[in-house]
Motif scaffolding. Structure first.
Motif, mmCIF file in Angstrom:
data_model
loop_
_atom_site.group_PDB
_atom_site.id
_atom_site.type_symbol
_atom_site.label_atom_id
_atom_site.label_comp_id
_atom_site.label_asym_id
_atom_site.label_seq_id
_atom_site.Cartn_x
_atom_site.Cartn_y
_atom_site.Cartn_z
ATOM 1 N N ILE A 20 1.298 -1.251 -0.386
ATOM 2 C CA ILE A 20 -0.505 0.010 0.287
ATOM 3 C C ILE A 20 0.691 1.432 -0.023
ATOM 4 O O ILE A 20 0.812 2.138 -1.312
ATOM 5 N N TYR A 21 1.856 1.488 0.808
ATOM 6 C CA TYR A 21 2.745 2.320 0.842
ATOM 7 C C TYR A 21 3.633 3.165 -0.494
ATOM 8 O O TYR A 21 3.655 3.929 -0.926
ATOM 9 N N PHE A 22 3.817 1.041 -1.411
ATOM 10 C CA PHE A 22 4.436 1.970 -2.259
ATOM 11 C C PHE A 22 3.750 2.671 -3.638
ATOM 12 O O PHE A 22 4.100 3.455 -3.639
ATOM 13 N N PHE A 23 2.421 2.656 -3.539
ATOM 14 C CA PHE A 23 1.500 2.921 -4.336
ATOM 15 C C PHE A 23 1.475 4.318 -3.826
ATOM 16 O O PHE A 23 0.502 4.517 -4.270
ATOM 17 N N LEU A 24 0.981 5.093 -3.184
ATOM 18 C CA LEU A 24 1.338 5.735 -1.833
ATOM 19 C C LEU A 24 2.392 6.810 -2.173
ATOM 20 O O LEU A 24 2.914 7.924 -2.157
ATOM 21 N N GLY A 25 3.482 6.056 -2.835
ATOM 22 C CA GLY A 25 4.513 6.684 -3.343
ATOM 23 C C GLY A 25 5.789 6.929 -2.129
ATOM 24 O O GLY A 25 6.601 7.911 -2.523
ATOM 25 N N ALA A 26 5.617 5.999 -1.529
ATOM 26 C CA ALA A 26 5.994 5.742 0.161
ATOM 27 C C ALA A 26 8.253 5.376 -0.603
ATOM 28 O O ALA A 26 8.510 4.621 -2.219
ATOM 29 N N LYS A 27 9.259 5.857 -0.223
ATOM 30 C CA LYS A 27 10.189 5.812 -0.482
ATOM 31 C C LYS A 27 11.013 5.326 0.530
ATOM 32 O O LYS A 27 11.086 4.954 1.862
ATOM 33 N N GLY A 28 11.289 3.491 -0.054
ATOM 34 C CA GLY A 28 11.917 2.290 0.849
ATOM 35 C C GLY A 28 10.471 1.869 1.595
ATOM 36 O O GLY A 28 9.739 1.910 0.911
ATOM 37 N N LEU A 29 11.266 0.398 1.691
ATOM 38 C CA LEU A 29 10.702 -0.666 2.568
ATOM 39 C C LEU A 29 10.339 -0.470 3.750
ATOM 40 O O LEU A 29 11.527 0.024 4.791
ATOM 41 N N THR A 30 9.506 -0.778 4.874
ATOM 42 C CA THR A 30 9.364 -0.820 6.324
ATOM 43 C C THR A 30 9.708 -2.135 7.206
ATOM 44 O O THR A 30 10.246 -1.927 8.159
ATOM 45 N N THR A 31 10.053 -3.307 6.198
ATOM 46 C CA THR A 31 9.906 -4.633 6.594
ATOM 47 C C THR A 31 11.241 -5.016 5.398
ATOM 48 O O THR A 31 11.432 -5.048 4.523
ATOM 49 N N GLY B 298 3.305 19.044 1.700
ATOM 50 C CA GLY B 298 4.648 18.923 2.489
ATOM 51 C C GLY B 298 5.649 17.244 2.463
ATOM 52 O O GLY B 298 4.525 15.948 1.768
ATOM 53 N N THR B 299 5.956 16.692 3.360
ATOM 54 C CA THR B 299 6.686 15.096 3.697
ATOM 55 C C THR B 299 6.529 14.792 4.724
ATOM 56 O O THR B 299 6.141 15.441 6.072
ATOM 57 N N GLN B 300 5.725 13.585 5.073
ATOM 58 C CA GLN B 300 4.670 12.502 5.616
ATOM 59 C C GLN B 300 5.302 11.424 6.441
ATOM 60 O O GLN B 300 5.960 10.728 5.392
ATOM 61 N N ASN B 301 5.758 11.054 7.875
ATOM 62 C CA ASN B 301 6.707 9.937 7.822
ATOM 63 C C ASN B 301 5.639 8.315 8.424
ATOM 64 O O ASN B 301 4.251 9.090 8.749
ATOM 65 N N LEU B 302 5.481 7.668 7.491
ATOM 66 C CA LEU B 302 4.088 6.319 7.672
ATOM 67 C C LEU B 302 5.552 5.151 8.518
ATOM 68 O O LEU B 302 6.309 4.784 8.552
ATOM 69 N N PRO B 303 4.489 4.825 9.582
ATOM 70 C CA PRO B 303 4.815 4.032 10.216
ATOM 71 C C PRO B 303 5.609 2.543 10.156
ATOM 72 O O PRO B 303 4.518 1.767 8.881
ATOM 73 N N GLY B 304 6.055 2.269 10.681
ATOM 74 C CA GLY B 304 6.315 0.494 9.627
ATOM 75 C C GLY B 304 5.167 -0.590 10.683
ATOM 76 O O GLY B 304 5.286 -0.275 11.935
ATOM 77 N N LEU B 305 4.808 -1.174 9.807
ATOM 78 C CA LEU B 305 3.876 -1.949 10.129
ATOM 79 C C LEU B 305 3.412 -3.607 10.469
ATOM 80 O O LEU B 305 3.480 -3.846 9.236
ATOM 81 N N ILE B 306 3.686 -4.186 10.574
ATOM 82 C CA ILE B 306 3.851 -5.775 10.675
ATOM 83 C C ILE B 306 2.647 -6.615 11.793
ATOM 84 O O ILE B 306 2.951 -6.364 12.888
ATOM 85 N N TYR B 307 1.861 -7.501 11.233
ATOM 86 C CA TYR B 307 1.594 -8.737 12.006
ATOM 87 C C TYR B 307 0.933 -9.920 11.256
ATOM 88 O O TYR B 307 1.617 -10.476 10.304
ATOM 89 N N ASN B 308 0.963 -10.974 12.235
ATOM 90 C CA ASN B 308 0.629 -12.764 12.429
ATOM 91 C C ASN B 308 -0.324 -12.743 12.836
ATOM 92 O O ASN B 308 -0.040 -12.369 14.077
ATOM 93 N N GLN B 309 -1.428 -13.208 12.048
ATOM 94 C CA GLN B 309 -2.528 -14.171 12.835
ATOM 95 C C GLN B 309 -2.950 -15.600 12.744
ATOM 96 O O GLN B 309 -2.549 -16.232 11.109
ATOM 97 N N PHE B 310 -3.375 -16.593 13.337
ATOM 98 C CA PHE B 310 -3.279 -17.139 13.200
ATOM 99 C C PHE B 310 -4.013 -18.355 14.024
ATOM 100 O O PHE B 310 -4.573 -17.616 15.152
#
Length: 275
Positions: free
Chosen positions: A35-46, A71-83
């Motif tokens: 999702i971040y990629f399509f928003l134009g984020a620079k780099g990966l969070t994971t 301007g420039t906005q910071n996006l948090p790194g988010l990761i989850y695991n459901q089982f």
């Protein structure tokens, strides 16, 4: 009911990675990178890191930025695991290591739920925020609590990393486990009493407990952020009453939790250091 000491989380040791497009991602874990990629984020969070607590790999989590008309906005790194999961553990544990000079924040969320007809019931979970992070691998322990006596059918674990992406801070996560508690709907332990005194304490705290069976016991202390700050293995003990005196002179004032683990369950009690 059957007790357990430690449960493996699917790919909790971060050893299994798969190629998704041009990037490696940890199996069983989901992030917002696409999702971040399509928003134009620079780099990966994971990303995959060779700086592991054990094994070959750890998970590297960081924030990213996007630039738009505001301007420039910071996006948090988010990761989850459901089982699928049907137990009621006492703690969510793992190892964490942050980049040098890191002043960012890591949030940890654990939730247990159960499908009940057309709705989903919340069973319990835990939450912690880490504002001061170690630069060497340090064990954390998030206490878990329950809203009712039901057994869950699902577990969700999540991490969020927030900070200024331009500073290139990050955190490494490895060897994640669920520990303590038991299968089923009742907490079961062979510890019939746990006393922590004096409370408040100054430089020493006494821990006494009674066990109904012989067992291997350990005692740990966690701070208000769930980090393990003292870990003592007492080895094999016989049935009966046992007492230990712990040196807490190196700990700062605050609220702490004693965890007494016998393998058949965990008993906890909070205490205060006030000098």
């Amino acid at each position: 009911l059957q007790s357990f000491c430690q449960d493996t989380i699917p790919n909790g040791n971060m050893e299994k990675w798969t190629l998704l497009g041009f990037n490696k991602v940890p199996e069983n874990w989901m992030s917002l990178d696409l999702i971040y990629f399509f928003l134009g984020a620079k780099g990966l969070t994971t990303s995959q890191s060779n700086d592991a607590h054990s094994g070959s790999y750890a998970l590297k989590l960081n924030s990213v930025s996007i630039t738009d008309s505001t301007g420039t906005q910071n996006l948090p790194g988010l990761i989850y695991n459901q089982f699928a999961y049907t137990k009621r553990p006492a703690t969510f544990n793992g190892y964490l290591k942050a980049s040098s000079g890191n002043t960012d924040t890591v949030f940890i969320l654990v939730s247990f739920s159960k499908v009940n007809g057309s709705k989903t019931d919340s069973i319990g979970g835990g939450f912690f925020a880490f504002n001061t992070m170690p630069t060497t691998y340090t064990q954390f322990s998030v206490p878990l609590s329950y809203l009712n006596s039901s057994a869950p059918d699902s577990c969700k674990l999540g991490f969020a990393y927030t900070g200024d992406a331009s500073k290139k801070g990050y955190v490494l996560l490895d060897d994640l486990t669920l520990e303590g508690g038991n299968i089923g709907i009742m907490e079961k332990t062979n510890i019939t009493s746990l006393n922590v005194y004096p409370n408040p304490s100054i430089n020493e705290v006494n821990v006494s407990f009674n066990t109904t069976t012989a067992c291997v016991a350990s005692i740990s202390i966690t701070d208000a952020n769930g980090r393990v700050v003292n870990n003592i293995s007492s080895g094999f003990i016989n049935q009966g009453c046992h007492s230990f005196t712990l040196d807490i002179s190196s700990l700062t004032n605050g609220i702490y939790t004693i965890h007494t683990n016998t393998g058949a369950g965990i008993r906890t009690q909070q205490f205060i250091i006030n000098r």
